[in-house]
Design an enzyme around this catalytic site. Structure first.
Site, PDB file in Angstrom:
ATOM      1  N   ASP A 159     -11.187  31.220 -30.895  1.00 50.91           N
ATOM      2  CA  ASP A 159     -10.216  30.320 -30.263  1.00 50.91           C
ATOM      3  C   ASP A 159     -10.106  30.630 -28.766  1.00 50.91           C
ATOM      4  OD1 ASP A 159      -9.236  29.349 -32.974  1.00 50.91           O
ATOM      5  OD2 ASP A 159      -8.857  31.487 -33.108  1.00 50.91           O
ATOM      6  N   HIS A 187      -4.833  32.127 -36.553  1.00 50.29           N
ATOM      7  CA  HIS A 187      -6.088  31.372 -36.418  1.00 50.29           C
ATOM      8  C   HIS A 187      -5.951  30.138 -37.307  1.00 50.29           C
ATOM      9  CE1 HIS A 187     -10.228  30.233 -36.118  1.00 50.29           C
ATOM     10  NE2 HIS A 187     -10.418  30.364 -37.418  1.00 50.29           N
TER      11      HIS A 187
HETATM   12  N1  LIG Z   1     -11.927  33.457 -37.966  1.00 49.51           N
HETATM   13  C1  LIG Z   1     -12.763  32.540 -37.520  1.00 49.51           C
HETATM   14  O1  LIG Z   1     -12.723  32.187 -36.336  1.00 49.51           O
HETATM   15  C2  LIG Z   1     -13.795  31.906 -38.429  1.00 49.51           C
HETATM   16  C3  LIG Z   1     -14.782  31.073 -37.871  1.00 49.51           C
HETATM   17  C4  LIG Z   1     -15.720  30.490 -38.720  1.00 49.51           C
HETATM   18  C5  LIG Z   1     -15.671  30.703 -40.079  1.00 49.51           C
HETATM   19  N2  LIG Z   1     -14.706  31.504 -40.586  1.00 49.51           N
HETATM   20  C6  LIG Z   1     -14.642  31.792 -42.035  1.00 49.51           C
HETATM   21  O2  LIG Z   1     -15.648  32.755 -42.356  1.00 49.51           O
HETATM   22  C7  LIG Z   1     -15.952  32.669 -43.762  1.00 49.51           C
HETATM   23  C8  LIG Z   1     -17.457  32.640 -43.985  1.00 49.51           C
HETATM   24  O3  LIG Z   1     -17.996  31.480 -43.429  1.00 49.51           O
HETATM   25  P1  LIG Z   1     -19.526  31.089 -43.658  1.00 49.51           P
HETATM   26  O4  LIG Z   1     -19.720  29.817 -42.934  1.00 49.51           O
HETATM   27  O5  LIG Z   1     -20.425  32.252 -43.350  1.00 49.51           O
HETATM   28  O6  LIG Z   1     -19.504  30.802 -45.215  1.00 49.51           O
HETATM   29  P2  LIG Z   1     -20.753  30.747 -46.238  1.00 49.51           P
HETATM   30  O7  LIG Z   1     -20.268  30.092 -47.466  1.00 49.51           O
HETATM   31  O8  LIG Z   1     -21.985  30.254 -45.570  1.00 49.51           O
HETATM   32  O9  LIG Z   1     -20.988  32.298 -46.523  1.00 49.51           O
HETATM   33  C9  LIG Z   1     -20.056  33.086 -47.162  1.00 49.51           C
HETATM   34  C10 LIG Z   1     -20.807  34.154 -47.917  1.00 49.51           C
HETATM   35  O10 LIG Z   1     -19.850  35.050 -48.465  1.00 49.51           O
HETATM   36  C11 LIG Z   1     -20.321  35.441 -49.720  1.00 49.51           C
HETATM   37  N3  LIG Z   1     -19.203  35.969 -50.512  1.00 49.51           N
HETATM   38  C12 LIG Z   1     -18.273  35.288 -51.218  1.00 49.51           C
HETATM   39  N4  LIG Z   1     -17.444  36.145 -51.835  1.00 49.51           N
HETATM   40  C13 LIG Z   1     -17.834  37.392 -51.490  1.00 49.51           C
HETATM   41  C14 LIG Z   1     -17.387  38.690 -51.813  1.00 49.51           C
HETATM   42  N5  LIG Z   1     -16.362  38.884 -52.644  1.00 49.51           N
HETATM   43  N6  LIG Z   1     -18.036  39.747 -51.286  1.00 49.51           N
HETATM   44  C15 LIG Z   1     -19.088  39.568 -50.473  1.00 49.51           C
HETATM   45  N7  LIG Z   1     -19.578  38.357 -50.134  1.00 49.51           N
HETATM   46  C16 LIG Z   1     -18.954  37.279 -50.632  1.00 49.51           C
HETATM   47  C17 LIG Z   1     -20.940  34.178 -50.314  1.00 49.51           C
HETATM   48  O11 LIG Z   1     -21.848  34.487 -51.362  1.00 49.51           O
HETATM   49  C18 LIG Z   1     -21.629  33.597 -49.093  1.00 49.51           C
HETATM   50  O12 LIG Z   1     -22.965  34.042 -48.967  1.00 49.51           O
HETATM   51  C19 LIG Z   1     -15.210  31.409 -44.253  1.00 49.51           C
HETATM   52  O13 LIG Z   1     -13.988  31.810 -44.856  1.00 49.51           O
HETATM   53  C20 LIG Z   1     -14.940  30.643 -42.982  1.00 49.51           C
HETATM   54  O14 LIG Z   1     -13.831  29.788 -43.099  1.00 49.51           O
HETATM   55  C21 LIG Z   1     -13.780  32.114 -39.787  1.00 49.51           C
HETATM   56  O1  LIG Z   2     -12.203  25.846 -38.998  1.00 52.65           O
HETATM   57  C1  LIG Z   2     -12.689  26.475 -39.928  1.00 52.65           C
HETATM   58  O2  LIG Z   2     -12.346  26.332 -41.103  1.00 52.65           O
HETATM   59  C2  LIG Z   2     -13.777  27.473 -39.624  1.00 52.65           C
HETATM   60  C3  LIG Z   2     -13.349  28.404 -38.544  1.00 52.65           C
HETATM   61  O3  LIG Z   2     -12.120  29.013 -38.830  1.00 52.65           O
HETATM   62  C4  LIG Z   2     -13.334  27.759 -37.174  1.00 52.65           C
HETATM   63  O4  LIG Z   2     -12.323  27.893 -36.479  1.00 52.65           O
HETATM   64  O5  LIG Z   2     -14.345  27.169 -36.788  1.00 52.65           O
END
Ligand SMILES: NC(=O)c1ccc[n+]([C@@H]2O[C@H](COP(=O)([O-])OP(=O)(O)OC[C@H]3O[C@@H](n4cnc5c(N)ncnc54)[C@H](O)[C@@H]3O)[C@@H](O)[C@H]2O)c1
Ligand SMILES: O=C(O)C[C@H](O)C(=O)O
Length: 326
Positions: A159, A187
């Site tokens: 952000d 967030h």
């Molecule tokens: N804070 C932020 O700014 C931010 C930004 C983008 C995404 N995210 C979040 O990050 C997370 C991951 O996003 P992504 O796009 O990589 O998702 P994705 O679905 O591509 O990958 C997630 C991975 O986590 C694995 N997983 C699920 N449960 C698990 C566990 N208990 N232990 C280990 N691995 C596990 C899944 O098998 C998968 O491979 C999501 O919750 C998304 O919303 C946060």
């Molecule tokens: O928005 C989402 O759900 C993914 C991530 O937290 C983001 O901010 O891009």
């Protein structure tokens, strides 16, 4: 060369993992003189996929990789870990809010909190990326009573970086010309991107943009950027999220630039009147591997209203997972 450190990454076969791991391995996170042992965690159905990632990491022949393993056991992945990046969780789809993931993801973070309590380094630094990131960090923290509560953080750096980009575009300057911008709170769509202390090329940002742009464009654009990316890409942000995770851990470990600060969601100590204990994003300066909240900033009524709204949402999220908070 320094002695290797252990970096655990969960969700290693996911979208963010695929961008993140190669940058950690190349030294972007901890520096070009810091060897790393990568300890990857995935769920059993993703073990084939994560083995593919391990093969690709091998094939990069990174000079800084001193060890590499993948497992579906949290106790193995977190063993003696100095850094833990909690990425593994379900992402949201179109039309969802991040807190809609609370139920689905909360169980992961309580189990992983317990595992790191048992086996991680006592000086571990933990970053929750999986959503809802702030409350997931709180769940992990409260399930790890033997670790320093302040080692649990959540990511609002994406952000922060989004806000830098918006302000740079608007003022015709480069992101590197901007200092002292803050993301307050969660967030989520209630976060408050605050430019009231920001400088752009040495001038007060608030003198360079008008209030209507701030209220009608800047704040909602930053708040809704995650949703806009999901709409455009059909999947949530990944490379930018990985880049922000690198920035967060690097600055925490190696320090923030002189005269500037960054935004990190950290356990509130009551600063700025924010409820103690919730994982709230503050402006922080880092030095010697520690973060400290920037104190003494003037808070206008406009800012206070928004800081309180996002605080309230975090209190509600905390109350909703009370049963998972020992
Ligand atoms: N804070 C932020 O700014 C931010 C930004 C983008 C995404 N995210 C979040 O990050 C997370 C991951 O996003 P992504 O796009 O990589 O998702 P994705 O679905 O591509 O990958 C997630 C991975 O986590 C694995 N997983 C699920 N449960 C698990 C566990 N208990 N232990 C280990 N691995 C596990 C899944 O098998 C998968 O491979 C999501 O919750 C998304 O919303 C946060
Ligand atoms: O928005 C989402 O759900 C993914 C991530 O937290 C983001 O901010 O891009």
């Amino acid at each position: 060369m320094k002695a290797p450190v252990r970096v655990a990454v969960t969700g290693a076969a996911g979208q963010i993992g695929y961008s993140l791991l190669f940058r950690i391995a190349s030294g972007d996170m901890l520096g070009p003189d810091q060897p790393v042992i990568l300890q990857l965690l995935e769920v059993p159905p993703a073990m084939d996929a994560v083995q593919g990632v391990v093969m690709e990491l091998d094939d990069c022949a990174f000079p800084l990789v001193a060890g590499l393993q993948a497992t579906d056991q949290a106790e193995e992945a977190f063993k003696d870990a100095d850094y833990i990046l909690l990425v593994g969780a379900k992402p949201r789809g179109p039309g969802m809010e991040r807190k809609d993931l609370l139920e689905a993801n909360a169980a992961i973070f309580s189990a992983q909190g317990k595992a790191m309590n048992d086996v991680a380094s006592r000086n571990v630094r933990v970053l929750a990326v999986g959503n809802p990131a702030n409350t997931n960090a709180l769940i992990a923290q409260r399930n790890a009573p033997d670790l320093d509560p302040n080692c649990f953080t959540a990511m609002t750096r994406l952000d922060h970086n989004r806000a830098l980009a918006q302000l740079a575009n608007r003022t015709g300057q480069h992101v590197t010309d901007i200092q002292q911008l803050t993301i307050w709170g969660n967030h989520s769509a209630t976060q408050y991107p605050d430019i009231s202390h920001a400088q752009v090329d040495g001038k007060a940002a608030s003198d360079l943009v008008d209030q209507s742009w701030l209220e009608e464009s800047f704040i909602p654009t930053v708040q809704q950027r995650g949703a806009a990316i999901i709409k455009a890409r059909g999947q949530s942000s990944a490379a930018s999220a990985a880049s922000a995770a690198i920035d967060h851990m690097r600055d925490w470990t190696l320090g923030t630039p002189q005269g500037d600060w960054v935004s990190m969601a950290i356990p509130s100590d009551g600063s700025y009147g924010i409820a103690e204990g919730i994982i709230y994003s503050f402006p922080v300066r880092c030095a010697n591997g520690q973060y400290q909240i920037v104190q003494g900033l003037d808070i206008s009524d406009f800012s206070r209203e928004r800081m309180s709204a996002t605080e309230q949402e975090l209190i509600e999220e905390r109350d909703a997972v009370e049963h998972l908070l020992p």
